[in-house]
Design a protein around this motif. Structure first.
Motif, short mmCIF file in Angstrom:
data_model
loop_
_atom_site.label_atom_id
_atom_site.label_comp_id
_atom_site.label_asym_id
_atom_site.label_seq_id
_atom_site.Cartn_x
_atom_site.Cartn_y
_atom_site.Cartn_z
N ASP A 199 -14.61 -15.53 12.62
CA ASP A 199 -13.68 -14.62 13.27
C ASP A 199 -13.84 -13.18 12.79
O ASP A 199 -13.21 -12.29 13.32
N GLN A 200 -14.64 -12.97 11.76
CA GLN A 200 -14.80 -11.64 11.19
C GLN A 200 -15.95 -10.90 11.87
O GLN A 200 -17.01 -11.48 12.09
N PRO A 201 -15.76 -9.62 12.20
CA PRO A 201 -16.88 -8.86 12.77
C PRO A 201 -17.94 -8.60 11.70
O PRO A 201 -17.65 -8.58 10.51
N MET A 202 -19.15 -8.40 12.17
CA MET A 202 -20.22 -8.06 11.25
C MET A 202 -19.92 -6.68 10.65
O MET A 202 -19.38 -5.82 11.33
N PRO A 203 -20.25 -6.46 9.39
CA PRO A 203 -19.98 -5.14 8.81
C PRO A 203 -20.80 -4.06 9.50
O PRO A 203 -21.81 -4.33 10.13
N ASP A 204 -20.33 -2.83 9.38
CA ASP A 204 -21.02 -1.69 9.98
C ASP A 204 -22.31 -1.42 9.20
O ASP A 204 -22.27 -1.05 8.03
N LEU A 205 -23.43 -1.63 9.85
CA LEU A 205 -24.73 -1.44 9.23
C LEU A 205 -25.48 -0.26 9.86
O LEU A 205 -26.70 -0.19 9.82
N ALA A 206 -24.73 0.66 10.46
CA ALA A 206 -25.33 1.77 11.21
C ALA A 206 -26.31 2.58 10.36
O ALA A 206 -27.31 3.07 10.88
N THR A 207 -26.07 2.71 9.07
CA THR A 207 -26.98 3.50 8.22
C THR A 207 -28.34 2.82 8.08
O THR A 207 -29.30 3.47 7.67
N HIS A 208 -28.43 1.54 8.40
CA HIS A 208 -29.69 0.82 8.29
C HIS A 208 -30.49 0.78 9.59
O HIS A 208 -31.60 0.27 9.61
N PHE A 209 -29.91 1.33 10.66
CA PHE A 209 -30.63 1.35 11.93
C PHE A 209 -31.88 2.21 11.81
O PHE A 209 -31.83 3.35 11.35
N ASP A 210 -33.01 1.66 12.20
CA ASP A 210 -34.32 2.31 12.15
C ASP A 210 -34.70 2.76 10.74
O ASP A 210 -35.45 3.72 10.56
N ASP A 211 -34.18 2.09 9.74
CA ASP A 211 -34.51 2.38 8.34
C ASP A 211 -35.60 1.40 7.90
O ASP A 211 -35.41 0.19 7.95
N PRO A 212 -36.75 1.91 7.46
CA PRO A 212 -37.82 0.99 7.07
C PRO A 212 -37.51 0.17 5.83
O PRO A 212 -38.11 -0.88 5.61
N PHE A 213 -36.54 0.61 5.01
CA PHE A 213 -36.21 -0.13 3.80
C PHE A 213 -35.68 -1.51 4.16
O PHE A 213 -34.70 -1.65 4.89
N LEU A 214 -36.32 -2.52 3.68
CA LEU A 214 -35.98 -3.93 3.89
C LEU A 214 -36.08 -4.39 5.34
O LEU A 214 -35.66 -5.50 5.66
#
Length: 156
Positions: A44-59
């Motif tokens: 029931d929980q939304p996924m955390p905001d990962l916007a800073t990882h969008f198009d980030d080559p790290f991992l």
């Protein structure tokens, strides 16, 4: 080891029949019940905001290339398989069945007109929200593409 007899107990939710089980079975039932409760809470929980990882080559574990039907490259993004698979049934299936595991680049065909919508849909997969500055036309195009890619968080 001796087992107790079957017992009938009344609880606040009604009558319960308690069958004799071994301590190992009791622990297994307790663990299963705990895991079911845990997963029902996180579903029931939304996924955390990962916007800073969008198009980030790290991992990132893949690069997603958006191409035209004529194989002209429109854009390429560093993506994280767990994010895309978690947000989209299409991407989950694609990543599970993808044969080009060595290259770590996969291409998806879109029209040139769909590029802004595709980028917005990918951003939505990471942030759980549509871009605030999107026009009504872009929102509609993004929702159409999100529906095609089974990205429910971008549609609802």
């Amino acid at each position: 080891m001796s087992h107790s007899k079957n017992a009938l107990y009344q609880s606040s939710s009604g009558w319960m029949l308690c069958l004799p089980i071994t301590p190992t079975e009791a622990v297994a039932h307790w663990l299963v019940a705990g895991l079911q409760h845990y997963f029902s809470m996180i579903d029931d929980q939304p996924m955390p905001d990962l916007a800073t990882h969008f198009d980030d080559p790290f991992l990132s574990d893949f690069r997603l290339r958006l191409v035209t039907p004529e194989a002209v490259s429109l854009a390429e993004f560093h993506v994280h398989g767990i994010v895309l698979a978690g947000q989209s049934g299409y991407f989950k299936s694609l990543l599970q069945n993808w044969m080009g595991q060595d290259a770590r680049v996969f291409s998806i065909t879109i029209s040139e007109d769909e590029l802004p919508a595709a980028k917005a849909m990918l951003q939505c997969a990471y942030s759980n929200s549509m871009p605030k500055d999107a026009s009504a036309q872009q929102l509609l195009a993004t929702m159409v593409l999100a529906d095609r890619w089974a990205a429910q968080s971008c549609i609802t």
